[in-house]
Design an enzyme around this catalytic site. Structure first.
Site, PDB file in Angstrom:
ATOM      1  N   ILE A   8       0.854  -1.191   0.000  1.00 36.30           N
ATOM      2  CA  ILE A   8       0.000   0.000   0.000  1.00 36.30           C
ATOM      3  C   ILE A   8       0.884   1.232   0.000  1.00 36.30           C
ATOM      4  CG2 ILE A   8      -1.832   1.245   1.228  1.00 36.30           C
ATOM      5  CD1 ILE A   8      -2.375  -1.529   2.663  1.00 36.30           C
ATOM      6  N   ILE A  15      -6.747   7.687   4.552  1.00 38.43           N
ATOM      7  CA  ILE A  15      -7.265   6.450   3.973  1.00 38.43           C
ATOM      8  C   ILE A  15      -6.171   5.382   3.918  1.00 38.43           C
ATOM      9  CG2 ILE A  15      -8.277   5.383   1.923  1.00 38.43           C
ATOM     10  CD1 ILE A  15      -9.578   8.034   1.267  1.00 38.43           C
ATOM     11  N   GLY A  16      -4.959   5.765   3.540  1.00 42.51           N
ATOM     12  CA  GLY A  16      -3.884   4.780   3.418  1.00 42.51           C
ATOM     13  C   GLY A  16      -3.580   4.088   4.727  1.00 42.51           C
ATOM     14  N   TYR A 151      -5.401  18.754 -10.553  1.00 36.82           N
ATOM     15  CA  TYR A 151      -5.715  17.547  -9.777  1.00 36.82           C
ATOM     16  C   TYR A 151      -6.693  16.651 -10.527  1.00 36.82           C
ATOM     17  CZ  TYR A 151      -7.385  14.596  -5.971  1.00 36.82           C
ATOM     18  OH  TYR A 151      -7.732  13.515  -5.192  1.00 36.82           O
TER      19      TYR A 151
END
Length: 281
Positions: A8, A15-16, A151
């Site tokens: 990951i 979130i990570g 973005y």
């Protein structure tokens, strides 16, 4: 079954971090990576709190040597790689007349080319294991949003890349999925370092529109989904026996993305986003 080895990116917070802890709690052998290992204390504390062990490693998704060293090291240690979760990214607010092309390139480097580079390096190992790629995109990968040109361009590019890769990767046993969160209560937005007053003052002719947009964004994040809930959607994709290409992390995100997917002429999206930059009467 052997515990799947899952790498990951961007695991120091938000979130990570939640993906790493939840996946480890669910039986994955998690390799949690981040650019700066000095920021690993929150992840270690979260893992310790639920009694799981993580393999925490350094990985800068914009550095080819760092990518190669990390993935080679994972395979040397664990003997395989079963899943890659591309989560690392950086937010950005701005409009093109007021910023440099180098700034736009930097946004693309982290949010798009980082995903491409890590995916490319991981694919030989994922092909060997019949593994999968799960990438955290954004509803901004489907719907272009004001003052998020660079973005959203990066996230659009990510989704085009993965949607195109998916059928090809599937022919060699690798599944590809895209996860689209909406507003999430995490460090992602604070890490952008927004100073509303100075940004509006520096925006020139775009000041009124930017002020309206930032006000609307503040309301959106006041009702944001938790990082844990968004991460649970990612882990569900990791564990699914038949993962779909695209998944949203909430009903609100699904409704928002749905606006685009049925909007053949673009009128519905522009009708919505125009209201975000309209100055109050």
């Amino acid at each position: 079954m052997t515990s799947p080895v899952t790498l990951i990116t961007g695991s120091s917070s938000g979130i990570g971090l939640e993906i790493a802890v939840q996946a480890a709690g669910g039986g994955h052998t998690v390799v949690a990576t981040m650019r700066d290992l000095a920021k690993a204390h929150r992840l270690r504390d979260a893992a310790r709190a639920i009694g799981v062990t993580l393999d925490i490693r350094q990985l800068d998704v914009t550095d080819a040597d760092s990518i190669a060293a990390c993935i080679d090291g994972v395979v040397d240690t664990h003997g395989r790689l079963d899943a890659l979760v591309n989560n690392a990214g950086a937010g950005h607010v701005g409009t093109i007349e007021n910023e440099s092309l180098d700034t736009v390139r930097d946004v693309m480097e982290v949010n798009f080319f980082g995903v491409v580079a890590v995916t490319k390096a991981a694919l030989p190992h994922l092909r060997a294991s019949g593994g999968r790629v799960v990438t955290v995109s954004s509803v901004g990968g489907a719907v272009g949003q004001p003052f998020s040109e660079a973005y959203c361009a990066a996230k659009f590019a990510v989704e085009g890349f993965l949607e195109s890769l998916a059928p090809v990767a599937e022919t060699v046993g690798v599944r590809v999925s895209i996860v689209e969160p909406g507003a999430v209560a995490s460090d992602f937005v604070p890490n952008i370092g927004l100073d509303r007053a100075s940004m509006v003052a520096d925006a020139g002719a775009y000041g009124p529109a930017l002020d309206a947009y930032l006000a609307r964004s503040g309301q959106s994040f006041a009702n944001a989904q938790s990082s844990a809930d968004a991460a649970a959607a990612v882990v569900a994709v990791l564990d699914s026996s038949a993962p779909t290409l695209r998944v949203q992390t909430s009903a609100g995100a699904s409704a928002f993305v749905g606006t685009k997917l049925v909007d053949l002429d673009g009128g519905a999206v522009l009708g919505m986003t125009r209201t975000w930059v309209a100055a109050a009467d």
